[in-house]
Design an enzyme around this catalytic site. Structure first.
Site, short mmCIF file in Angstrom:
data_model
loop_
_atom_site.label_atom_id
_atom_site.label_comp_id
_atom_site.label_asym_id
_atom_site.label_seq_id
_atom_site.Cartn_x
_atom_site.Cartn_y
_atom_site.Cartn_z
N CYS A 65 7.82 -59.08 12.73
CA CYS A 65 7.48 -58.98 14.15
C CYS A 65 7.15 -60.31 14.83
O CYS A 65 7.33 -60.44 16.04
CB CYS A 65 6.29 -58.04 14.34
N CYS A 93 9.50 -62.41 17.38
CA CYS A 93 9.69 -61.99 18.78
C CYS A 93 8.38 -61.90 19.55
O CYS A 93 8.31 -62.24 20.72
CB CYS A 93 10.39 -60.64 18.83
N HIS A 94 7.33 -61.43 18.88
CA HIS A 94 6.06 -61.19 19.58
C HIS A 94 5.09 -62.35 19.48
O HIS A 94 4.09 -62.39 20.21
CB HIS A 94 5.39 -59.92 19.04
N MET A 140 13.91 -51.36 20.50
CA MET A 140 13.14 -51.62 19.30
C MET A 140 13.70 -50.80 18.14
O MET A 140 13.91 -49.60 18.25
CB MET A 140 11.67 -51.25 19.52
N HIS A 148 15.26 -70.03 24.96
CA HIS A 148 15.69 -69.59 23.63
C HIS A 148 16.80 -70.48 23.11
O HIS A 148 16.54 -71.59 22.67
CB HIS A 148 16.11 -68.12 23.69
N HIS A 203 21.91 -64.08 25.41
CA HIS A 203 21.78 -64.66 24.07
C HIS A 203 23.12 -65.31 23.73
O HIS A 203 23.98 -64.70 23.10
CB HIS A 203 21.41 -63.59 23.05
#
Length: 570
Positions: free
Chosen positions: A76, A79-80, A117, A356, A398
């Protein structure tokens, strides 16, 4: 997922939302990029950290806390964020998680969400016990990881083969310019594959889940870094290419590059880390760390202090002795001049959040980088040292490095796919000769599904290849779209590449051309305990040319052709 499974998952989610509708407004699900970017192996997982005793959080034993903490870093944190402040994924703040409660969080973790998710339970990536522990863990305040500075870096630094003991000339008969460096994500290795013979030259131990391979200006040295912060320097001139130096620049990383400006060939290396949030300048031949620069600071827009602005991507300029460093959370692009390390000069450009990945336009003057959670491509003029434009595109762009071609109608363009929708945004990149098209979306193409990670073409190709590896639909994630660059009004041809390889379970990702531009290589990224493959397609005929299978090819993801990576050809 089957229709029945999808219906059940959506029903469970609907029940969860009805239980905690008000609280759910304060937390948003992880993005589909989680399965690619969020997986870990971070060294933080094994470090002792403070266990919270927040009375509002559900109780956890130390063993449960440590187990869940490791899973969080592995699955996780990418991303978080380590501190759970969010970026590609939304914030997971304890007060919001506590409002949702353990039972609702278990449903989200197990089934995922329609918003992207993944279902860690339905995919058998977490047991019921692990899901329950994770649901309680994210209600705890996030533990503070230890810092990692020059002292720790120097302690980790190893020169395995000194420079004066290395070959004076290439000692093998390989066509090094057409070698592919292939990430074997879950085995902590890279495979070097000969693009001519399609044979594996070497399997080298590296850090876990190598995110990127970069090639020195000379084409001799290959650098890798990944989700445990370990850098490997590989000498391709040796009889069998091998690692000649290593260093750990942090606990989690994504980016590395080396100096490409004339006169600085191979001399300077730079690596960016997720934790601690920083970049490191090093000797390009030995990885000796010279200087550490923190990226902690204030966001460009709200001027709010952020403790975890991670270095998302780095590229090396061809026109100046500079590195382009993209800082995710603050939305700033740093142009770092490496001509004088002692008196470092940095140009700070306000771009957009959350930065990114990205790549050069065909002139290699403009760098285009995705601010994916703002649905924006930021364009940086590296010659003038300023922001040229912020271009609104589709949902969560992306691009990887993106794709350049000379459009029959709009002139030079660059394109990106999207995680959150099935569009491909084509942006004009020539303000000198096609001013009216510059920094605008001039075309919107339709991919075969959402969840695109990478898009690619080649100066010698008439095709554009696009994946959709993070689509929730199994057939879509196994397939690719091929567009005719001379006739973009024509719908794309869609081919299921996994079926061509005889693989039933696996995502197809990361198109990469060979040096000649007449082959496109794809990874069929199967389960860790299943079968994977590299599929080679003929660019002209769009037919299968070769399938590379080997039990050593464990979860192949990114592939980097030496020549194309060395010269930024895409």
């Amino acid at each position: 997922m089957s229709k029945l499974g999808s219906t059940f998952a959506l029903a469970a989610l609907s029940l969860a939302v009805s239980i905690a509708h008000a609280a759910e407004q304060q937390v948003q699900p992880q993005t589909p990029e989680t399965t690619y970017m969020g997986g870990g192996g971070s060294t933080l997982a094994g470090v002792e950290m403070h266990q919270s005793s927040d009375p509002k959080a559900p109780p956890m034993t130390k063993a449960e806390f440590d187990s869940a903490r490791q899973i969080y870093f592995d699955r996780c944190a990418g991303c978080h964020g380590v501190l759970r402040k969010g970026a590609t994924g939304k914030p997971l703040l304890p007060q919001d998680m506590q409002k949702l409660g353990t039972e609702v969080l278990k449903v989200f973790v197990h089934y995922g969400t329609p918003g992207g998710m993944p279902g860690f339970g339905t995919a058998n990536e977490m047991t019921e016990k692990q899901i329950e522990e994770m649901a309680r863990y994210i209600q705890q305040p996030p533990p503070q990881p230890p810092e990692w500075g020059m002292k720790e870096m120097r302690a980790s630094w190893k020169v395995i083969v000194p420079v004066d003991k290395r070959p004076k000339k290439q000692m093998n008969n390989l066509d090094l310019s057409n070698i592919f460096s292939v990430t074997l994500r879950d085995s902590g290795e890279v495979a070097l594959i000969d693009g001519n013979s399609k044979k594996i030259v070497a399997i080298l131990k590296t850090g876990f889940a190598v995110h990127i391979s970069r090639i020195s200006k000379s084409g001799r040295y290959l650098y890798t870094t990944g989700r445990d912060g370990l850098i490997n320097l590989i000498d391709l001139w040796m009889e069998t290419p091998q690692t000649v130096a290593t260093i750990r620049t942090g606990s989690d990383a994504r980016s590395i590059d080396t100096s490409k400006y004339k006169g600085y060939d191979d001399k300077v290396a730079i690596a960016g880390t997720y934790w601690p949030p920083a970049y490191v300048l090093m000797d390009g031949f030995t990885l000796e760390p010279w200087k550490v620069m923190s990226t902690r600071g204030y966001t460009y827009d709200e001027q709010e202090y952020h403790a975890e602005p991670r270095v998302a991507s780095i590229v090396s300029s061809h026109i100046k002795p500079e590195f382009v460093v993209n800082v995710k959370e603050t939305g700033k692009v740093l142009l770092v001049n490496y001509s004088d390390i002692k008196n470092l000069k940095t140009t700070e450009i306000e771009a957009e959040r959350f930065l990114h990945d990205g790549g050069w336009d065909s002139s290699k003057r403009y760098f285009l980088v995705a601010a994916n959670m703002r649905d924006t491509i930021s364009v940086v003029d590296t010659k003038e040292g300023k922001l040229a434009a912020n271009v609104k595109v589709g949902t969560r762009p992306h691009p990887g490095r993106g794709a350049n071609w000379n459009d029959v109608k709009y002139g030079p363009v660059w394109a990106t796919g999207h995680l959150g929708d099935d569009t491909i945004a084509v942006i004009g990149t020539d303000p000198a000769r096609h001013k009216g098209n510059a920094w605008k979306v001039v075309r919107t193409l339709k991919n075969h599904g959402s969840g695109s990670l990478f898009i690619k073409t080649h100066p010698k190709s008439k095709n554009l290849w696009v994946d959709a590896a993070l689509s929730p639909d199994e057939n879509v994630q196994q397939s690719i779209s091929i567009f005719d660059l001379k006739n973009l009004d024509k719908p794309a041809q869609v081919i299921n590449v996994a079926k061509l390889a005889g693989i039933t379970k696996g995502r197809v990702t990361h198109p990469e051309y060979n040096k000649a531009g007449d082959e496109v290589w794809f990874s069929v990224w199967g389960p860790k305990d299943g079968e994977s493959a590299i599929v080679v397609m003929d660019d002209k005929t769009r037919k299968l040319k070769a399938v590379i299978k080997d039990k050593r090819l464990v979860t192949p993801t990114g592939k980097f052709n030496v020549y194309n990576t060395q010269h930024d050809v895409y």
